[in-house]
Write an enzyme that holds these catalytic residues in place. Structure first.
Site, PDB file in Angstrom:
ATOM      1  N   CYS A  43      31.406  25.590  30.822  1.00 12.50           N
ATOM      2  CA  CYS A  43      31.797  24.920  32.074  1.00 12.50           C
ATOM      3  C   CYS A  43      33.263  25.146  32.395  1.00 12.50           C
ATOM      4  O   CYS A  43      33.620  25.537  33.501  1.00 12.50           O
ATOM      5  CB  CYS A  43      31.486  23.427  31.964  1.00 12.50           C
ATOM      6  SG  CYS A  43      32.095  22.493  33.360  1.00 12.50           S
ATOM      7  N   CYS A  48      31.348  26.198  35.655  1.00 10.17           N
ATOM      8  CA  CYS A  48      31.569  25.269  36.786  1.00 10.17           C
ATOM      9  C   CYS A  48      32.985  25.299  37.352  1.00 10.17           C
ATOM     10  O   CYS A  48      33.158  25.404  38.570  1.00 10.17           O
ATOM     11  CB  CYS A  48      31.308  23.834  36.333  1.00 10.17           C
ATOM     12  SG  CYS A  48      30.019  23.648  35.109  1.00 10.17           S
ATOM     13  N   LYS A  51      34.304  28.736  38.691  1.00 13.43           N
ATOM     14  CA  LYS A  51      33.404  29.043  39.820  1.00 13.43           C
ATOM     15  C   LYS A  51      33.813  28.263  41.063  1.00 13.43           C
ATOM     16  O   LYS A  51      33.929  28.811  42.152  1.00 13.43           O
ATOM     17  CB  LYS A  51      31.967  28.730  39.401  1.00 13.43           C
ATOM     18  CG  LYS A  51      30.874  28.921  40.432  1.00 13.43           C
ATOM     19  CD  LYS A  51      30.617  27.753  41.334  1.00 13.43           C
ATOM     20  CE  LYS A  51      30.395  26.434  40.686  1.00 13.43           C
ATOM     21  NZ  LYS A  51      29.143  26.270  40.010  1.00 13.43           N
ATOM     22  N   TYR A 178      20.998  29.527  40.332  1.00 16.27           N
ATOM     23  CA  TYR A 178      22.286  28.938  40.691  1.00 16.27           C
ATOM     24  C   TYR A 178      23.396  30.004  40.767  1.00 16.27           C
ATOM     25  O   TYR A 178      24.108  30.103  41.743  1.00 16.27           O
ATOM     26  CB  TYR A 178      22.732  27.965  39.594  1.00 16.27           C
ATOM     27  CG  TYR A 178      22.126  26.605  39.567  1.00 16.27           C
ATOM     28  CD1 TYR A 178      22.829  25.509  40.053  1.00 16.27           C
ATOM     29  CD2 TYR A 178      20.885  26.371  38.987  1.00 16.27           C
ATOM     30  CE1 TYR A 178      22.319  24.224  39.979  1.00 16.27           C
ATOM     31  CE2 TYR A 178      20.363  25.089  38.902  1.00 16.27           C
ATOM     32  CZ  TYR A 178      21.086  24.019  39.404  1.00 16.27           C
ATOM     33  OH  TYR A 178      20.582  22.757  39.320  1.00 16.27           O
ATOM     34  N   GLU A 182      25.458  31.402  44.083  1.00 17.03           N
ATOM     35  CA  GLU A 182      26.865  30.985  44.181  1.00 17.03           C
ATOM     36  C   GLU A 182      27.783  32.203  44.267  1.00 17.03           C
ATOM     37  O   GLU A 182      28.700  32.245  45.088  1.00 17.03           O
ATOM     38  CB  GLU A 182      27.238  30.107  42.977  1.00 17.03           C
ATOM     39  CG  GLU A 182      26.528  28.751  43.034  1.00 17.03           C
ATOM     40  CD  GLU A 182      26.872  27.794  41.909  1.00 17.03           C
ATOM     41  OE1 GLU A 182      26.623  26.596  42.076  1.00 17.03           O
ATOM     42  OE2 GLU A 182      27.382  28.234  40.864  1.00 17.03           O
ATOM     43  N   HIS A 436      30.133   7.023  61.044  1.00 15.77           N
ATOM     44  CA  HIS A 436      30.077   7.905  62.197  1.00 15.77           C
ATOM     45  C   HIS A 436      31.438   8.483  62.528  1.00 15.77           C
ATOM     46  O   HIS A 436      32.425   7.760  62.462  1.00 15.77           O
ATOM     47  CB  HIS A 436      29.554   7.104  63.391  1.00 15.77           C
ATOM     48  CG  HIS A 436      29.240   7.954  64.569  1.00 15.77           C
ATOM     49  ND1 HIS A 436      28.209   8.866  64.583  1.00 15.77           N
ATOM     50  CD2 HIS A 436      29.830   8.034  65.786  1.00 15.77           C
ATOM     51  CE1 HIS A 436      28.177   9.464  65.759  1.00 15.77           C
ATOM     52  NE2 HIS A 436      29.143   8.991  66.510  1.00 15.77           N
ATOM     53  N   GLU A 441      25.428  10.469  57.605  1.00 16.78           N
ATOM     54  CA  GLU A 441      24.805   9.317  58.281  1.00 16.78           C
ATOM     55  C   GLU A 441      23.357   9.629  58.669  1.00 16.78           C
ATOM     56  O   GLU A 441      22.547   8.726  58.852  1.00 16.78           O
ATOM     57  CB  GLU A 441      25.607   8.892  59.511  1.00 16.78           C
ATOM     58  CG  GLU A 441      25.586   9.882  60.662  1.00 16.78           C
ATOM     59  CD  GLU A 441      26.363   9.385  61.897  1.00 16.78           C
ATOM     60  OE1 GLU A 441      26.211   8.216  62.262  1.00 16.78           O
ATOM     61  OE2 GLU A 441      27.125  10.191  62.472  1.00 16.78           O
TER      62      GLU A 441
END
Ligand code: NDP
Length: 450
Positions: A43, A48, A51, A178, A182, A436, A441
């Site tokens: 990672c 992660c 990346k 993944y 990516e 908003h 939302e």
């Protein structure tokens, strides 16, 4: 037992191993951790974190050039320097390696440099020295899988891609998981011409079908060359690059071929067989609900157990194990409703069941969905569409699946994952006031099932 060197000996200082080591030491255990590479594991070093830094870098042209004009900005001439990005990324990773080191020593964990090998259920050898321990934890992670294809030695994996000396002008990415999607987004954003081949009809198998189709559509809008039902026959080095023959009969010439075809649990040459630890067909360590292998003193967490291969899941498994062993609080890791993000462009956020899984698990479901152009793009030339989907069990009214493809998908899904974890109903989603104007939302304003 006091006559052994350690209460806990951890093999592998990645996300899961480090968390379990630190927490166990803080609960009072005498802990050592062995690592043969850099602290932080996949990672931190080749996963992660770097990346995501590359994803940020690759967004610049879209954010600055394409979007600015509509908002009145004229951006001067700009250029991109790959080496600067990689150098800056490397400095950040070194800083993180140091932080991991500091965290371990602050917790009182002893770091042992080198490759560990299990000698027997209570003994580990590192660099010629034997350590005895009441409990051994294997947290060695996984390693890229590269299929046997003629010329594949010319290809790279996610281990090498973060250290390329030059940015390829043309890249072929193999795989539909993944890492493949990516990196397709990263390279495209940085100006590389991208071709991605996937052996099945639609990439991201296991994700919701509408999400998969939506992302494919958005990537094609960006002119990423997606080729499905295609694989690599062979790779040949030529004077001008790499010539790749594909199973559809076509040939592509590129500067780099990146294989992102899954990862295998790292269980080889660890002495597991000698200690009698059972592995499954994929070579992963078989563990029970408490992450214990068939050998009572040997536990395993993270990718090496091939449950859900995500950093936060490995960390969760590590936390549970430290509590079970040293805090008198037996905890089983929970592998349900795990939220995840794919940092594709646009990114995916997902939590709970796909529509396909929900149809199998529940007698009747309602599906709510929405497709729209985010407000930001009303003033840009951007044609990107956001996609959102809720899956509701009609009997209990519980939201059992939530998915989106759109900006900030990871940030959005993290919040909604709490609601799903708490068993929120559609009525409770409806009773929640929206913020908003946001994209998020939409999840609390969808009223009519599909
Ligand atoms: P994935 O398991 O996600 O995907 C592997 C892909 O390679 C699939 O599309 C698979 O196809 C394909 N494939 C497998 N074998 C072959 C083959 N022999 N020839 C051609 N294609 C093949 O793996 P990744 O490498 O993308 O990622 C590894 C792990 O890392 C994942 O498990 C993921 O959990 C984790 N990860 C998580 C990230 C995140 O959280 N954002 C980011 C990056 C990685 P098929 O579907 O047909 O089997």
């Amino acid at each position: 037992m006091a006559d052994r060197d350690w209460d806990l000996f951890v093999i592998g200082a990645g996300s899961g191993g480090v968390r379990c080591a630190r927490f166990s030491a803080q609960f009072g255990a005498r802990v050592a951790i062995a690592e043969e590479r850099d602290l932080g594991g996949t990672c931190v070093n080749v996963g992660c974190i770097p990346k995501k830094l590359l994803v940020y870098a690759s967004h610049f042209p879209e954010d600055a050039h394409d979007a600015a004009a509509g908002y009145g900005w004229t951006v001067g001439e700009s250029s991109f320097d790959w080496s600067t990005l990689i150098e800056n990324k490397n400095s950040e990773i070194s800083r993180l390696n140091g932080i991991y080191d500091g965290l371990l020593s602050a917790a009182g964990v002893t770091l042992v440099d080198g490759r560990a090998r299990i000698i027997d259920p209570h003994t580990v050898e590192v660099a010629g020295r034997r350590h005895t321990a009441d409990t051994i934890l294997v947290a060695t992670g996984s390693w890229p899988n590269v299929p046997d294809v003629p010329g594949v030695e010319h290809a790279i994996t996610s281990n090498e891609v973060f250290h390329l000396e030059q940015q390829p002008k043309r890249v072929l990415i193999v795989g539909g998981g993944y890492i493949a999607v990516e990196f397709a987004g990263i390279f495209h954003g940085l100006g590389t011409q991208v071709t991605q081949v996937y052996r099945g009809p639609l990439f991201l198998r296991g994700f919701d079908d509408d999400v998969r189709a939506h992302l494919a559509g958005e990537m094609r809008k960006k002119d990423i060359d997606l080729r499905f039902d295609t694989n690599v026959n062979s790779i040949e080095k030529t004077s001008s690059g790499l010539k790749v023959s594909l199973t559809d009969g076509s040939e592509v010439e590129v500067d780099q071929v990146l294989y992102a075809t899954g990862r295998n649990p790292l269980t080889k040459d660890l002495g597991l067989e000698d200690a009698g630890v059972e592995l499954n067909r994929k070579g992963a360590i078989e563990v029970d609900e408490y992450s214990r292998s068939n050998v009572p003193s040997i536990y395993a967490i993270g990718d090496v157990t091939d449950r859900i291969n995500l950093t936060p899941v490995a960390i969760h498994e590590g936390v549970c194990l430290s509590n079970t062993l040293y805090n008198e609080t037996p905890m089983k890791p929970v592998h349900r409703d795990v939220p995840a993000a794919v940092f594709s462009q646009p990114p995916i956020g997902t939590c709970g069941l796909t529509e396909q899984q929900a149809r199998e698990d529940y007698a009747e479901i309602d599906v709510y969905e929405s497709r729209f152009r985010a407000l930001k793009h009303t003033l840009t030339k951007g044609e990107e569409q956001t996609y959102m989907k809720l899956i509701v069990d009609r009997t209990s009214d519980r939201v059992v699946g939530l998915h989106l493809v759109g900006p900030e998908a990871g940030e959005i899904v993290q919040g909604f994952a709490v609601a799903i974890k708490c068993g929120a109903t559609k009525a409770q989603f409806d009773a929640t006031i929206g913020v908003h104007p946001t994209s998020a939302e939409e999840f609390v304003t969808m009223r009519t099932p599909r």
